[in-house]
Design an enzyme around this catalytic site. Structure first.
Site, PDB file in Angstrom:
ATOM      1  N   ARG A  69       7.879   6.235  45.753  1.00  0.00           N
ATOM      2  CA  ARG A  69       6.687   7.056  45.859  1.00  0.00           C
ATOM      3  C   ARG A  69       7.033   8.305  46.660  1.00  0.00           C
ATOM      4  O   ARG A  69       7.859   8.255  47.566  1.00  0.00           O
ATOM      5  CB  ARG A  69       5.570   6.297  46.585  1.00  0.00           C
ATOM      6  CG  ARG A  69       4.899   5.243  45.735  1.00  0.00           C
ATOM      7  CD  ARG A  69       3.675   4.676  46.427  1.00  0.00           C
ATOM      8  NE  ARG A  69       4.010   3.912  47.611  1.00  0.00           N
ATOM      9  CZ  ARG A  69       3.872   4.347  48.858  1.00  0.00           C
ATOM     10  NH1 ARG A  69       3.376   5.549  49.108  1.00  0.00           N
ATOM     11  NH2 ARG A  69       4.207   3.586  49.877  1.00  0.00           N
ATOM     12  N   TYR A 197       8.873   6.890  38.126  1.00  0.00           N
ATOM     13  CA  TYR A 197       8.968   5.743  39.036  1.00  0.00           C
ATOM     14  C   TYR A 197       7.595   5.069  39.203  1.00  0.00           C
ATOM     15  O   TYR A 197       6.580   5.753  39.428  1.00  0.00           O
ATOM     16  CB  TYR A 197       9.510   6.185  40.412  1.00  0.00           C
ATOM     17  CG  TYR A 197       9.323   5.074  41.409  1.00  0.00           C
ATOM     18  CD1 TYR A 197      10.191   3.981  41.410  1.00  0.00           C
ATOM     19  CD2 TYR A 197       8.243   5.058  42.275  1.00  0.00           C
ATOM     20  CE1 TYR A 197       9.972   2.914  42.258  1.00  0.00           C
ATOM     21  CE2 TYR A 197       8.020   3.995  43.132  1.00  0.00           C
ATOM     22  CZ  TYR A 197       8.893   2.925  43.122  1.00  0.00           C
ATOM     23  OH  TYR A 197       8.670   1.870  43.952  1.00  0.00           O
ATOM     24  N   GLY A 199       5.425   3.527  41.344  1.00  0.00           N
ATOM     25  CA  GLY A 199       4.323   3.862  42.255  1.00  0.00           C
ATOM     26  C   GLY A 199       3.690   5.220  41.964  1.00  0.00           C
ATOM     27  O   GLY A 199       2.545   5.486  42.321  1.00  0.00           O
ATOM     28  N   LYS A 206      -1.601   2.362  43.031  1.00  0.00           N
ATOM     29  CA  LYS A 206      -1.929   3.094  44.260  1.00  0.00           C
ATOM     30  C   LYS A 206      -2.937   4.217  43.976  1.00  0.00           C
ATOM     31  O   LYS A 206      -3.844   4.459  44.777  1.00  0.00           O
ATOM     32  CB  LYS A 206      -0.663   3.680  44.877  1.00  0.00           C
ATOM     33  CG  LYS A 206       0.428   2.666  45.174  1.00  0.00           C
ATOM     34  CD  LYS A 206      -0.011   1.632  46.159  1.00  0.00           C
ATOM     35  CE  LYS A 206       1.164   0.765  46.588  1.00  0.00           C
ATOM     36  NZ  LYS A 206       0.746  -0.306  47.498  1.00  0.00           N
ATOM     37  N   HIS A 226      -5.505  -2.004  51.215  1.00  0.00           N
ATOM     38  CA  HIS A 226      -4.097  -2.316  50.937  1.00  0.00           C
ATOM     39  C   HIS A 226      -3.787  -3.692  51.548  1.00  0.00           C
ATOM     40  O   HIS A 226      -3.096  -3.792  52.550  1.00  0.00           O
ATOM     41  CB  HIS A 226      -3.247  -1.212  51.576  1.00  0.00           C
ATOM     42  CG  HIS A 226      -1.816  -1.201  51.167  1.00  0.00           C
ATOM     43  ND1 HIS A 226      -0.861  -0.529  51.888  1.00  0.00           N
ATOM     44  CD2 HIS A 226      -1.157  -1.761  50.125  1.00  0.00           C
ATOM     45  CE1 HIS A 226       0.316  -0.674  51.309  1.00  0.00           C
ATOM     46  NE2 HIS A 226       0.166  -1.420  50.241  1.00  0.00           N
ATOM     47  N   SER A 248       4.679  -1.130  54.942  1.00  0.00           N
ATOM     48  CA  SER A 248       5.812  -1.640  54.151  1.00  0.00           C
ATOM     49  C   SER A 248       6.878  -2.243  55.064  1.00  0.00           C
ATOM     50  O   SER A 248       6.946  -1.929  56.246  1.00  0.00           O
ATOM     51  CB  SER A 248       6.422  -0.581  53.248  1.00  0.00           C
ATOM     52  OG  SER A 248       6.023   0.679  53.634  1.00  0.00           O
ATOM     53  N   ALA A 249       7.670  -3.127  54.472  1.00  0.00           N
ATOM     54  CA  ALA A 249       8.775  -3.795  55.157  1.00  0.00           C
ATOM     55  C   ALA A 249       8.309  -4.759  56.244  1.00  0.00           C
ATOM     56  O   ALA A 249       8.982  -4.954  57.243  1.00  0.00           O
ATOM     57  CB  ALA A 249       9.762  -2.780  55.732  1.00  0.00           C
ATOM     58  N   CYS A 250       7.125  -5.334  56.062  1.00  0.00           N
ATOM     59  CA  CYS A 250       6.639  -6.343  57.010  1.00  0.00           C
ATOM     60  C   CYS A 250       6.462  -7.706  56.338  1.00  0.00           C
ATOM     61  O   CYS A 250       5.883  -8.614  56.932  1.00  0.00           O
ATOM     62  CB  CYS A 250       5.326  -5.901  57.639  1.00  0.00           C
ATOM     63  SG  CYS A 250       5.518  -4.589  58.858  1.00  0.00           S
ATOM     64  N   GLY A 251       6.913  -7.855  55.104  1.00  0.00           N
ATOM     65  CA  GLY A 251       6.873  -9.163  54.453  1.00  0.00           C
ATOM     66  C   GLY A 251       5.523  -9.535  53.864  1.00  0.00           C
ATOM     67  O   GLY A 251       5.121 -10.698  53.906  1.00  0.00           O
ATOM     68  N   LYS A 252       4.840  -8.550  53.269  1.00  0.00           N
ATOM     69  CA  LYS A 252       3.500  -8.812  52.733  1.00  0.00           C
ATOM     70  C   LYS A 252       3.544  -9.790  51.556  1.00  0.00           C
ATOM     71  O   LYS A 252       2.770 -10.755  51.511  1.00  0.00           O
ATOM     72  CB  LYS A 252       2.917  -7.478  52.286  1.00  0.00           C
ATOM     73  CG  LYS A 252       1.436  -7.425  52.278  1.00  0.00           C
ATOM     74  CD  LYS A 252       1.012  -5.973  52.267  1.00  0.00           C
ATOM     75  CE  LYS A 252      -0.135  -5.773  51.320  1.00  0.00           C
ATOM     76  NZ  LYS A 252      -0.196  -4.417  50.784  1.00  0.00           N
ATOM     77  N   ASP A 277      -1.030  -7.226  47.162  1.00  0.00           N
ATOM     78  CA  ASP A 277      -0.967  -5.816  47.549  1.00  0.00           C
ATOM     79  C   ASP A 277      -2.334  -5.162  47.776  1.00  0.00           C
ATOM     80  O   ASP A 277      -2.485  -4.382  48.696  1.00  0.00           O
ATOM     81  CB  ASP A 277      -0.191  -5.024  46.481  1.00  0.00           C
ATOM     82  CG  ASP A 277       0.269  -3.664  46.967  1.00  0.00           C
ATOM     83  OD1 ASP A 277       0.638  -3.552  48.152  1.00  0.00           O
ATOM     84  OD2 ASP A 277       0.256  -2.706  46.177  1.00  0.00           O
ATOM     85  N   ARG A 381      12.808  -2.800  42.094  1.00  0.00           N
ATOM     86  CA  ARG A 381      11.560  -3.557  41.928  1.00  0.00           C
ATOM     87  C   ARG A 381      11.625  -4.573  40.801  1.00  0.00           C
ATOM     88  O   ARG A 381      12.406  -4.438  39.870  1.00  0.00           O
ATOM     89  CB  ARG A 381      10.426  -2.576  41.594  1.00  0.00           C
ATOM     90  CG  ARG A 381      10.153  -1.533  42.660  1.00  0.00           C
ATOM     91  CD  ARG A 381       9.318  -2.092  43.753  1.00  0.00           C
ATOM     92  NE  ARG A 381       9.158  -1.202  44.889  1.00  0.00           N
ATOM     93  CZ  ARG A 381       8.077  -1.206  45.660  1.00  0.00           C
ATOM     94  NH1 ARG A 381       7.073  -2.018  45.407  1.00  0.00           N
ATOM     95  NH2 ARG A 381       8.007  -0.421  46.706  1.00  0.00           N
TER      96      ARG A 381
HETATM   97  C1  OXD Z   1       3.913   0.087  48.585  1.00  0.00           C
HETATM   98  C2  OXD Z   1       4.024  -0.760  47.387  1.00  0.00           C
HETATM   99  O1  OXD Z   1       4.669   1.053  48.718  1.00  0.00           O
HETATM  100  O2  OXD Z   1       3.270  -1.742  47.298  1.00  0.00           O
HETATM  101  O3  OXD Z   1       3.036  -0.203  49.412  1.00  0.00           O
HETATM  102  O4  OXD Z   1       4.845  -0.457  46.517  1.00  0.00           O
HETATM  103 MN    MN Z   2       1.711  -1.740  48.743  1.00  0.00          MN
END
Ligand code: OXD
Ligand code: MN
Length: 597
Positions: A69, A197, A199, A206, A226, A248-252, A277, A381
């Protein structure tokens, strides 16, 4: 497919501008999807993977300059800058339309324009909203078929109404300098150009389900967030629902698909995924609770790091009907690989190909330069269908949504935030969401990096002024007779050597259990300056190696000095958000400062 005059005249107008050779309506049938897959394989847009090992799976590579994104090129085009606020990029709509017109003119010459009627949410649900995306990319069509609900029933549901979100996407020259992801909330319009891409181009995600939907939610009295949605099932069979927002990068996705630790599994605990998400939330008139649906129909997840330990459910979901983007290719097996999948990367003699499409030698991998040396791009992805998820909730297709007991905010903080705390109420909870943050750590030096404020994990996704968005949260609080309780978690506290203290992953369920006990008034807590914190003995650590009560006490401690430092940072951020920050947020900040002393 339709006689809807609003739809037909808009498509005519867009086609006159972009000048495609032909226009094809996407009807959601498997026959049409299969023909498009075959066409994409014949042109090299997709590679069909090993049918035995990965049935109905495909690989796609985006342009090397187009892998994520682009927040810097994402715009909210409201009539005034004030409506978009200081956190969004803004251009006046007339000016942006003129700029875009130049880029779209003739952009589909020699190509097909696909018309994708799609629904975010289950058709027929009060939550659902319809969109139509026009695109010149088969890859986009095939992703939208996984991520949203596409078909004739959508266009039938729209009937002759003008109430749909218009989306125009053209890959054009994929020119990064002329890449625009633009939103016109007052016109129900999204326009995306010069990217391929996900996103930036899967406009239902989004662009619609967060940016446009957040704007609509404010206007219509609901919320687009989100957030993941999960159901935690107790041994008695009862299920309680939680939504959670993380940067992002927190293991959602991992939390959304959590597998309980063995100790709890044996007793009969289970976690069900409703969404990973996005959550759309509405007040239910009957019981006065907040209800949530996941408007999506699939997962667009980050591949690297996904493995049978970190997230076996996500991995299982990707084993069929999946489109992989920018991962590493094993030509010998005709399969895919990514860093963190296993310790068995494809070797040069297996015909290993990196995300750029070049021959790749795994021995050149350098953690400090992943983009240039990894097999899979760090943001590669999988687009996978929710129906293939082993832990998919039976409420996934619910029309009325699931009742939310708790809302969780989270961040990645080395010291400041404790493992978990509960806000004092909705207004304070809104404040807790507004100050969400993550720290980047300069791994090489071990230095604590910059704090990035990411309110409600919505910083890049609010379709209007961030201050007004916080006001909308406060207003919603007054409209929910039985609101969820609001919590904050931090799985990422580190010791003096920079190592994570809390094991995370499945063990996060231990924290969810305390949270749900609080929602039911089953457990008391310690009142601290920042909120209610558990008594250490109320976090169940049975069956957890290496963590004792003392460690939990440490994880729950409040570091007053770092909170005081944070207050200045929050104040600077509020000032940046500007004059629309509600007075209540400043009052909460002052009250926090006073409690900290
Ligand atoms: C983000 C995604 O960037 O879900 O939050 O791709
Ligand atoms: Mn997201």
């Amino acid at each position: 497919m339709t006689n809807n005059k609003y739809v037909l005249s808009w498509i005519d107008e867009m086609a006159a501008m972009t000048q495609p050779d032909k226009i094809v309506w996407i009807d959601g049938t498997e026959e049409q999807a299969e023909a498009l897959r075959a066409e994409a394989c014949s042109t090299g847009e997709l590679i069909k993977l090993n049918e035995e090992l990965l049935p109905n799976c495909y690989l796609h590579r985006t342009a090397v300059n187009d892998v994520a994104r682009v927040e810097g090129r994402t715009f909210i085009c409201t009539p005034t800058k004030e409506e978009a606020g200081n956190i969004n990029n803004w251009v006046e709509p007339g000016e942006m339309y003129a700029k875009l017109k130049k880029l779209y003119t003739g952009a589909m010459k020699g190509k097909t324009m696909y018309v994708i009627p799609y629904s975010m949410g289950v058709v027929g649900s009060d939550f659902a909203k319809i969109g139509i995306e026009l695109t010149d990319s088969i890859y986009v069509v095939l992703n939208m078929l996984i991520m949203t609900r596409v078909g004739k029933n959508v266009i039938d549901a729209l009937g002759d109404s003008p109430d749909y979100i218009k989306g125009l996407h053209a890959v054009a020259d994929c020119d990064a300098d002329n890449r625009y992801i633009t939103h016109f909330p007052q016109d129900n319009t999204i326009m995306s150009v010069n990217s391929g891409y996900g996103g930036n181009v899967l406009l239902g995600k989004k662009c619609f389900a967060l940016r446009i939907a957040s704007y609509l939610g404010r206007k219509e009295g609901w919320m687009a967030e989100h957030m993941l949605i999960l159901g935690l099932q107790y041994p008695c069979g009862e299920i309680k629902y939680i939504t959670a927002a993380f940067p992002s990068a927190c293991g959602k996705t991992n939390l959304a698909m959590l597998i309980p630790p063995e100790f709890f599994r044996k007793k009969g605990y289970k976690v069900w995924t409703v969404g990973d998400d996005i959550a759309w939330l509405r007040v239910n008139k009957e019981d006065g609770k907040l209800y949530a649906v996941n408007p999506e129909n699939g997962f667009f997840g980050v591949a690297p790091g996904t493995n049978d330990k970190s997230n076996p459910n996500a991995l299982a979901t990707t084993k069929r009907d999946t489109i992989f983007t920018n991962v590493c290719y094993n030509a010998k097996e005709n399969t895919v690989w990514w860093e963190g999948l296993d310790n068995n990367p494809p070797k040069p003699e297996d015909g290993a190909v990196n995300w750029k499409g070049e021959p790749w030698d795994y021995r050149t991998y350098n953690k400090a330069d992943k983009i240039n040396t990894s097999g899979a791009h760090p943001n590669s992805r999988f687009t996978a269908s929710a129906k293939n998820c082993p832990c998919l909730s039976s409420e996934f297709n619910t029309l009325k949504g699931v009742p939310v007991s708790a809302i969780i905010f989270g961040g990645r903080r080395a010291k400041t935030a404790p493992l978990v705390y509960q806000s004092f109420g909705w207004q304070h909870g809104t404040f807790v969401g507004s100050i969400m943050a993550s720290e980047t750590t300069a791994a090489a030096s071990g230095a604590i990096g910059v704090v990035r404020r990411d309110p409600m994990a919505m910083r890049p996704f609010v379709g209007y002024n961030m201050g007004d968005y916080w006001q909308h949260w406060l207003d919603m609080g007054k409209k929910i007779p039985n609101p969820p309780k609001i919590f904050h978690v931090n799985w990422f506290r580190t010791d003096d050597n920079g190592n994570f203290i809390w094991p995370g992953f499945g063990d996060n369920m231990r924290v969810l259990l305390w949270i749900l006990d609080r929602c039911e008034d089953k457990v008391d807590a310690v009142e601290t300056p920042i909120g209610y914190v558990p008594k250490a003995e109320d976090i169940n650590i049975e069956g957890l190696d290496g963590i004792d009560l003392e460690t939990i006490r440490g994880l729950l401690s409040i570091e007053t000095a770092s909170w005081k430092e944070d207050i200045l940072n929050i104040l600077a951020f509020y000032n940046q958000v500007g004059s629309h920050v509600p007075q209540e947020m400043y009052e909460e900040l002052a009250a926090l400062a006073a409690r900290l002393g």
